[in-house]
Design a protein around this motif. Structure first.
Motif, PDB file in Angstrom:
ATOM      1  N   SER A 103      52.762  42.964  35.735  1.00  0.00           N
ATOM      2  CA  SER A 103      51.643  42.023  35.736  1.00  0.00           C
ATOM      3  C   SER A 103      50.857  42.173  34.430  1.00  0.00           C
ATOM      4  CB  SER A 103      50.730  42.286  36.929  1.00  0.00           C
ATOM      5  OG  SER A 103      49.619  41.410  36.897  1.00  0.00           O
ATOM      6  N   THR A 105      47.405  40.587  32.162  1.00  0.00           N
ATOM      7  CA  THR A 105      46.184  39.772  32.103  1.00  0.00           C
ATOM      8  C   THR A 105      45.786  39.620  30.638  1.00  0.00           C
ATOM      9  OG1 THR A 105      45.396  40.506  34.267  1.00  0.00           O
ATOM     10  CG2 THR A 105      43.769  39.565  32.757  1.00  0.00           C
ATOM     11  N   THR A 151      46.251  35.672  34.383  1.00  0.00           N
ATOM     12  CA  THR A 151      47.037  36.770  34.959  1.00  0.00           C
ATOM     13  C   THR A 151      48.378  36.218  35.409  1.00  0.00           C
ATOM     14  OG1 THR A 151      45.056  37.951  35.707  1.00  0.00           O
ATOM     15  CG2 THR A 151      47.143  38.536  36.743  1.00  0.00           C
ATOM     16  N   THR A 152      49.445  36.884  34.962  1.00  0.00           N
ATOM     17  CA  THR A 152      50.778  36.400  35.300  1.00  0.00           C
ATOM     18  C   THR A 152      51.731  37.581  35.446  1.00  0.00           C
ATOM     19  OG1 THR A 152      52.544  34.876  34.661  1.00  0.00           O
ATOM     20  CG2 THR A 152      51.541  36.160  32.900  1.00  0.00           C
ATOM     21  N   THR A 153      52.816  37.366  36.152  1.00  0.00           N
ATOM     22  CA  THR A 153      53.847  38.386  36.334  1.00  0.00           C
ATOM     23  C   THR A 153      55.054  38.057  35.463  1.00  0.00           C
ATOM     24  OG1 THR A 153      53.142  38.820  38.612  1.00  0.00           O
ATOM     25  CG2 THR A 153      55.360  39.526  37.989  1.00  0.00           C
TER      26      THR A 153
END
Length: 218
Positions: A103, A105, A151-153
């Motif tokens: 993850s 950010t 925020t991303t995975t």
């Protein structure tokens, strides 16, 4: 002998005239070509017809005389091409070199301003036309924000690029100018006698009020 010298002198003078004549012709041709590149050529300059109903803007150029006469310049716009664009003000590379999802950010830290460019050759404001005929989301100017987070995975063994910016368009259009002299100060109306003044091709990046993050694979 004197006749021979005189003949040589005459031929030299003629040769000099021909050389200078050729150079002057070349210089004149170059000047005309450069003039055509620097100054937009009117489509039918000098044509005087009733003012077109499609003129959407009027600008007062001058007022005076007895009786008072106002000189106006009017503009009508024509869209030539439209291409959607995303104007990037900030970006991040998100690398995941592991075998697990990670993850991330990120937040924007750079602000940029994007504006509809000024019209070349004449004074006209294309923003109202672009908003009405290309997209209602177009604005004259937009400054991107700072501190907007994402925020991303990121999947395993993957690189993503996160870009923050403004949605917009690249627009090619033309402005046709008309002029009219009218008694008093009232704005010209359809039916007044207008002189066609010129055709001015333009290109601009037109921002919208829509901004945010975009993700793409590297």
């Amino acid at each position: 002998m004197n006749e021979t010298k005189a003949g040589h002198a005459t031929r030299r003078r003629l040769g000099t005239r021909r050389r200078w004549g050729g150079r002057i012709g070349l210089i004149t041709t170059i000047a005309i070509v450069l003039s055509g590149l620097l100054v937009p050529a009117p489509a039918h300059a000098g044509d005087i017809v009733p003012c077109p109903a499609t003129i959407t803007q009027w600008r007062r150029l001058g007022f005076g005389g007895r009786p008072p006469v106002t000189t106006w310049e009017g503009y009508r716009f024509t869209t030539l091409s439209v291409a959607p664009q995303f104007f990037v003000s900030d970006g991040r590379t998100l690398d995941n070199t592991t075998d697990l999802s990670v993850s991330y950010t990120v937040s924007s830290s750079v602000s940029q301003t994007y504006s509809v460019s000024a019209t070349v050759g004449i004074t006209a404001n294309p923003s109202p036309y672009l908003s009405a005929n290309v997209s209602s989301t177009i604005v004259a100017s937009r400054t991107t924000s700072i501190g907007v987070s994402l925020t991303t995975t990121v999947p395993p063994r993957t690189r993503l690029i996160a870009e923050y910016g403004v949605e917009g368009y690249n627009v090619s259009y033309a402005v046709e100018a008309w002029r009219v002299r009218k008694a008093g100060s009232a704005t010209p109306v359809t039916g007044d006698r207008c002189e066609e003044w010129g055709w001015y091709p333009q290109n601009t990046n037109a921002p919208t009020y829509i901004e945010g993050w975009r993700l793409r694979t590297a």
